[in-house]
Scaffold this motif. Structure first.
Motif, short mmCIF file in Angstrom:
data_model
loop_
_atom_site.label_atom_id
_atom_site.label_comp_id
_atom_site.label_asym_id
_atom_site.label_seq_id
_atom_site.Cartn_x
_atom_site.Cartn_y
_atom_site.Cartn_z
N GLN A 129 0.85 -1.19 0.00
CA GLN A 129 0.00 0.00 0.00
C GLN A 129 0.88 1.23 0.00
OE1 GLN A 129 -2.26 -0.76 3.58
NE2 GLN A 129 -3.97 -1.54 2.38
N ILE A 130 0.58 2.17 -0.88
CA ILE A 130 1.39 3.38 -1.03
C ILE A 130 0.49 4.59 -0.91
CG2 ILE A 130 2.92 4.67 -2.56
CD1 ILE A 130 3.54 1.97 -3.95
N CYS A 131 0.95 5.60 -0.13
CA CYS A 131 0.17 6.82 0.07
C CYS A 131 1.10 8.01 0.34
CB CYS A 131 -0.81 6.64 1.23
SG CYS A 131 -1.84 8.07 1.52
N HIS A 132 1.23 8.90 -0.62
CA HIS A 132 1.96 10.17 -0.45
C HIS A 132 3.33 10.00 0.22
CE1 HIS A 132 -1.60 12.32 -1.74
NE2 HIS A 132 -2.30 11.58 -0.89
N GLY A 133 4.17 9.16 -0.33
CA GLY A 133 5.52 9.01 0.19
C GLY A 133 5.65 8.06 1.37
N HIS A 134 4.59 7.33 1.67
CA HIS A 134 4.62 6.33 2.74
C HIS A 134 4.09 5.02 2.17
CE1 HIS A 134 4.48 10.17 4.90
NE2 HIS A 134 5.21 9.54 5.80
N LEU A 135 4.52 3.94 2.76
CA LEU A 135 4.00 2.66 2.32
C LEU A 135 3.92 1.70 3.50
CD1 LEU A 135 6.61 0.49 2.02
CD2 LEU A 135 7.09 2.00 0.12
N CYS A 136 3.13 0.66 3.32
CA CYS A 136 3.07 -0.38 4.34
C CYS A 136 2.85 -1.73 3.65
CB CYS A 136 2.01 -0.10 5.39
SG CYS A 136 0.32 -0.28 4.86
N PHE A 137 3.30 -2.77 4.33
CA PHE A 137 3.14 -4.12 3.79
C PHE A 137 3.18 -5.12 4.94
CE2 PHE A 137 7.54 -2.87 3.56
CZ PHE A 137 8.26 -3.95 4.06
N GLY A 138 2.39 -6.15 4.80
CA GLY A 138 2.40 -7.24 5.76
C GLY A 138 3.44 -8.27 5.38
N TRP A 139 3.91 -9.01 6.37
CA TRP A 139 4.95 -10.03 6.12
C TRP A 139 4.81 -11.17 7.12
CZ3 TRP A 139 7.53 -10.59 10.60
CH2 TRP A 139 7.63 -9.50 11.44
N GLN A 140 5.45 -12.28 6.76
CA GLN A 140 5.56 -13.43 7.64
C GLN A 140 6.97 -13.99 7.53
OE1 GLN A 140 2.69 -16.16 5.98
NE2 GLN A 140 1.09 -15.46 7.37
N PHE A 141 7.54 -14.41 8.67
CA PHE A 141 8.75 -15.21 8.65
C PHE A 141 8.31 -16.65 8.67
CE2 PHE A 141 11.08 -11.52 10.65
CZ PHE A 141 11.99 -11.36 9.61
N LYS A 142 8.82 -17.43 7.71
CA LYS A 142 8.47 -18.84 7.63
C LYS A 142 9.72 -19.70 7.76
CE LYS A 142 4.51 -18.16 4.59
NZ LYS A 142 3.88 -18.60 3.31
N ASP A 143 9.57 -20.87 8.41
CA ASP A 143 10.69 -21.79 8.50
C ASP A 143 10.81 -22.57 7.21
OD1 ASP A 143 8.84 -23.90 8.60
OD2 ASP A 143 9.11 -24.25 10.75
N ALA A 144 11.80 -23.45 7.13
CA ALA A 144 12.08 -24.20 5.90
C ALA A 144 10.91 -25.08 5.48
CB ALA A 144 13.34 -25.04 6.08
N ASN A 145 10.03 -25.43 6.42
CA ASN A 145 8.86 -26.25 6.11
C ASN A 145 7.62 -25.42 5.76
OD1 ASN A 145 10.20 -28.72 6.60
ND2 ASN A 145 9.99 -28.36 8.80
N GLY A 146 7.77 -24.10 5.76
CA GLY A 146 6.66 -23.22 5.41
C GLY A 146 5.77 -22.84 6.57
N HIS A 147 6.14 -23.22 7.79
CA HIS A 147 5.35 -22.85 8.96
C HIS A 147 5.63 -21.40 9.35
CE1 HIS A 147 5.75 -27.31 9.49
NE2 HIS A 147 4.44 -27.14 9.46
N VAL A 148 4.59 -20.65 9.66
CA VAL A 148 4.75 -19.25 10.05
C VAL A 148 5.30 -19.18 11.47
CG1 VAL A 148 3.56 -17.07 10.46
CG2 VAL A 148 2.88 -18.51 8.52
N LEU A 149 6.42 -18.51 11.62
CA LEU A 149 7.04 -18.32 12.94
C LEU A 149 6.58 -17.03 13.59
CD1 LEU A 149 10.66 -19.40 12.00
CD2 LEU A 149 8.87 -20.80 13.05
N VAL A 150 6.45 -15.98 12.80
CA VAL A 150 6.01 -14.68 13.29
C VAL A 150 5.52 -13.88 12.09
CG1 VAL A 150 8.28 -13.57 13.14
CG2 VAL A 150 6.63 -12.74 14.80
N ALA A 151 4.60 -12.97 12.36
CA ALA A 151 4.06 -12.12 11.31
C ALA A 151 4.00 -10.68 11.80
CB ALA A 151 2.66 -12.60 10.91
N GLY A 152 3.86 -9.76 10.86
CA GLY A 152 3.76 -8.36 11.24
C GLY A 152 3.56 -7.47 10.04
#
Length: 86
Positions: free
Chosen positions: A44-67
């Protein structure tokens, strides 16, 4: 692209400069081998700012943490990125 003197802040780090961010990422990869960072939503982009969601996943694809990361853009580079954990 991350600005040469850009800032990255989250609960575990506060670094200034592209080189310091690269060092932080390298250290994180050593601590958590095989972990990947995956986007969870459209950028998402708005007037010089942006945001995006993410996840850290382990080698098996399991979500360890998100933000979400919020960033400021200046001269077509990320000048400040602030990460928040869910």
């Amino acid at each position: 692209c991350f600005a040469t003197e850009g800032r990255f802040l989250d609960r575990y780090a506060a670094v200034t400069s592209r080189a310091a961010l690269a060092q932080h990422i390298a250290m994180s990869r050593q601590m958590f081998p095989g972990v990947t960072l995956a986007p969870t939503a459209a950028l998402q982009i708005c007037h010089g700012h942006l945001c995006f969601g993410w996840q850290f996943k382990d080698a098996n694809g399991h979500v360890l943490v998100a933000g979400r990361n919020y960033a400021e853009v200046g001269s077509e580079q990320l000048t400040k990125v602030v990460g928040f954990y869910d």
